[in-house]
Design a protein around this motif. Structure first.
Motif, mmCIF file in Angstrom:
data_model
loop_
_atom_site.group_PDB
_atom_site.id
_atom_site.type_symbol
_atom_site.label_atom_id
_atom_site.label_comp_id
_atom_site.label_asym_id
_atom_site.label_seq_id
_atom_site.Cartn_x
_atom_site.Cartn_y
_atom_site.Cartn_z
ATOM 1 N N VAL A 143 0.843 -1.190 0.000
ATOM 2 C CA VAL A 143 0.000 0.000 0.000
ATOM 3 C C VAL A 143 0.880 1.243 0.000
ATOM 4 N N ALA A 144 0.324 2.325 -0.516
ATOM 5 C CA ALA A 144 1.013 3.614 -0.508
ATOM 6 C C ALA A 144 0.011 4.692 -0.131
ATOM 7 N N ALA A 190 -3.407 6.601 5.692
ATOM 8 C CA ALA A 190 -4.526 6.477 4.772
ATOM 9 C C ALA A 190 -3.902 6.102 3.444
ATOM 10 N N ALA A 191 -4.298 4.962 2.868
ATOM 11 C CA ALA A 191 -3.541 4.424 1.745
ATOM 12 C C ALA A 191 -4.420 3.681 0.752
ATOM 13 N N GLY A 192 -3.804 3.358 -0.381
ATOM 14 C CA GLY A 192 -4.432 2.524 -1.397
ATOM 15 C C GLY A 192 -3.471 1.424 -1.799
ATOM 16 N N ALA A 193 -3.994 0.321 -2.337
ATOM 17 C CA ALA A 193 -3.153 -0.801 -2.754
ATOM 18 C C ALA A 193 -2.428 -0.476 -4.051
ATOM 19 N N VAL A 194 -1.200 -0.981 -4.179
ATOM 20 C CA VAL A 194 -0.410 -0.801 -5.398
ATOM 21 C C VAL A 194 0.273 -2.111 -5.757
ATOM 22 N N ASP A 195 0.548 -2.305 -7.053
ATOM 23 C CA ASP A 195 1.262 -3.500 -7.496
ATOM 24 C C ASP A 195 2.746 -3.410 -7.173
ATOM 25 N N THR A 196 3.282 -2.206 -7.290
ATOM 26 C CA THR A 196 4.709 -1.986 -7.075
ATOM 27 C C THR A 196 4.929 -0.595 -6.497
ATOM 28 N N PHE A 197 6.043 -0.436 -5.813
ATOM 29 C CA PHE A 197 6.391 0.860 -5.259
ATOM 30 C C PHE A 197 7.150 1.733 -6.263
ATOM 31 N N GLU A 198 7.505 1.157 -7.389
ATOM 32 C CA GLU A 198 8.260 1.892 -8.388
ATOM 33 C C GLU A 198 7.377 2.952 -9.054
ATOM 34 N N SER A 199 8.001 4.075 -9.401
ATOM 35 C CA SER A 199 7.350 5.167 -10.146
ATOM 36 C C SER A 199 6.263 5.892 -9.361
ATOM 37 N N LEU A 200 6.167 5.663 -8.064
ATOM 38 C CA LEU A 200 5.196 6.398 -7.262
ATOM 39 C C LEU A 200 5.753 7.770 -6.892
ATOM 40 N N GLY A 252 -7.873 -0.407 -7.730
ATOM 41 C CA GLY A 252 -9.194 -0.300 -7.126
ATOM 42 C C GLY A 252 -9.429 1.118 -6.666
ATOM 43 N N ALA A 253 -10.049 1.910 -7.515
ATOM 44 C CA ALA A 253 -10.166 3.349 -7.269
ATOM 45 C C ALA A 253 -10.864 3.686 -5.960
ATOM 46 N N ASP A 254 -11.871 2.902 -5.578
ATOM 47 C CA ASP A 254 -12.654 3.238 -4.390
ATOM 48 C C ASP A 254 -12.290 2.398 -3.171
ATOM 49 N N VAL A 255 -11.186 1.654 -3.247
ATOM 50 C CA VAL A 255 -10.750 0.828 -2.120
ATOM 51 C C VAL A 255 -9.618 1.541 -1.391
ATOM 52 N N GLY A 256 -9.816 1.789 -0.112
ATOM 53 C CA GLY A 256 -8.795 2.454 0.684
ATOM 54 C C GLY A 256 -8.451 1.649 1.922
ATOM 55 N N TYR A 257 -7.280 1.928 2.485
ATOM 56 C CA TYR A 257 -6.814 1.232 3.678
ATOM 57 C C TYR A 257 -6.484 2.258 4.764
ATOM 58 N N GLY A 258 -6.933 1.979 5.977
ATOM 59 C CA GLY A 258 -6.578 2.793 7.132
ATOM 60 C C GLY A 258 -5.780 1.948 8.098
ATOM 61 N N ILE A 259 -4.555 2.358 8.397
ATOM 62 C CA ILE A 259 -3.686 1.571 9.272
ATOM 63 C C ILE A 259 -3.305 2.415 10.477
ATOM 64 N N CYS A 260 -3.669 1.931 11.654
ATOM 65 C CA CYS A 260 -3.355 2.619 12.905
ATOM 66 C C CYS A 260 -2.064 2.022 13.449
ATOM 67 N N GLU A 261 -0.972 2.761 13.344
ATOM 68 C CA GLU A 261 0.351 2.214 13.642
ATOM 69 C C GLU A 261 0.725 2.428 15.108
ATOM 70 N N THR A 262 0.021 1.747 16.004
ATOM 71 C CA THR A 262 0.311 1.942 17.427
ATOM 72 C C THR A 262 1.612 1.277 17.852
ATOM 73 N N LEU A 315 4.373 10.033 -1.418
ATOM 74 C CA LEU A 315 3.575 8.928 -0.891
ATOM 75 C C LEU A 315 4.446 8.024 -0.016
ATOM 76 N N ASP A 316 3.965 7.704 1.168
ATOM 77 C CA ASP A 316 4.639 6.743 2.032
ATOM 78 C C ASP A 316 4.307 5.332 1.580
ATOM 79 N N ARG A 317 5.240 4.409 1.797
ATOM 80 C CA ARG A 317 5.054 3.011 1.406
ATOM 81 C C ARG A 317 4.928 2.120 2.633
ATOM 82 N N LYS A 318 4.192 1.018 2.485
ATOM 83 C CA LYS A 318 4.037 0.070 3.587
ATOM 84 C C LYS A 318 3.600 -1.286 3.027
ATOM 85 N N ILE A 319 3.978 -2.355 3.705
ATOM 86 C CA ILE A 319 3.535 -3.701 3.328
ATOM 87 C C ILE A 319 2.703 -4.271 4.467
#
Length: 287
Positions: A144-145, A202-212, A175-185, A216-220
């Motif tokens: 996600v990014a 607050a993030a969205g799924a990506v195939d690769t981190f390249e060319s972003l 997935g344009a309308d799919v979002g991810y919320g990650i609470c990093e406690t 944008l922050d990255r996370k797996i």
């Protein structure tokens, strides 16, 4: 023999050692759960950090002694686990708005019960807005990014972080309308006044981190087994759903939490924070 949830075990341990110098480290060791989940349990179910909860319970006991006994303030301070009468007086005045001596003289009883009870609104929410029996699934690793920001118990900045994320073109994500919320406690920082600062993505799924974009922050998100709950309705009530998950479901589910981050997945377009038609899936990691 009664089975205790992790939160009940933590509360019981705190009550038994209330006059000792204990904190998150000791509570985590006693329950066998990580800092991360002890933080998550307390903030979700009780709305406060472990440290603040313990401090409030100490002050509760002290307030009763001030009213019910003739013990000196210094003795009460020491008995209740405070290093000095000065430290005790500062904490007491911050909580009750008066010094210990003023409180005793007035004969006031302003005790704050730190253990939150279910109210009718919680019961209704559990009955109508939560999938009380979660779906148990296995997930693959997900890239996600998005936007990472800092929030706290006392100052909720999550809506602002989502606004920043939604400024990015949807075409960047799968997935344009799919979002991810990650609470990093896992990144939680405890302040001197007992508040908790932690990061949120607050993030969205990506195939690769390249060319972003670099902004944008990255996370797996880790692969593994999850219990997936569905929350419906205004996001202002998300805390009620988490109370149910950690305070009720976990107690009887027979599942053991895994030390991975839980996260939220939004599969419908979010019109507004308070939209009654909002829907979000909450992924709770289990072993």
């Amino acid at each position: 023999m009664k089975q205790y949830s992790p939160l009940e075990r933590a509360l019981e341990y705190i009550e038994e050692h209330l006059n000792d110098n204990i904190g998150l480290n000791e509570v985590s060791k006693e329950t066998g759960y990580s800092y991360y989940y002890m933080t998550r349990l307390f903030t979700s179910v009780l709305g406060e950090s472990v440290g603040r909860y313990i401090n409030r319970r100490k002050l509760y006991n002290a307030s009763r002694k001030l009213i019910d006994t003739d013990e000196r303030v210094l003795d009460i301070a020491v008995d209740c686990g405070f290093a000095s009468s000065e430290a005790f007086s500062r904490a007491f005045k911050s909580e009750f708005g008066s010094s210990p001596a003023e409180y005793r003289k007035a004969g006031a009883d302003l005790v704050v019960n730190a253990k939150r009870e279910l109210v009718p609104e919680d019961v209704y929410h559990i009955a109508h807005n939560i999938s009380r029996s979660p779906e148990i699934i296995m997930t693959d690793e997900t890239k996600v990014a998005g936007v990472r920001g800092t929030t706290s118990l006392s100052d909720n900045r999550i809506p602002e972080i989502w606004k920043q994320f939604l400024l990015f073109p949807k075409e960047l994500f799968d997935g344009a309308d799919v979002g991810y919320g990650i609470c990093e406690t896992k990144r939680a920082v405890y302040t001197r006044d007992g508040d908790v600062l932690f990061t949120v993505m607050a993030a969205g799924a990506v195939d690769t981190f390249e060319s972003l974009p670099r902004t944008l922050d990255r996370k797996i998100l880790s692969a593994g087994k999850y219990a997936v709950f569905t929350h419906r309705g205004t996001f202002a009530n998300l805390h009620r759903t988490y109370r149910y998950i950690f305070g009720t479901w976990l107690k009887t589910a027979g599942e053991e939490l895994d030390d991975r981050e839980d996260f939220e997945m939004y599969q419908r377009k979010i019109v507004s924070y308070d939209d009654p038609d909002n829907e979000v899936k909450i992924f709770i990691p289990i072993k």
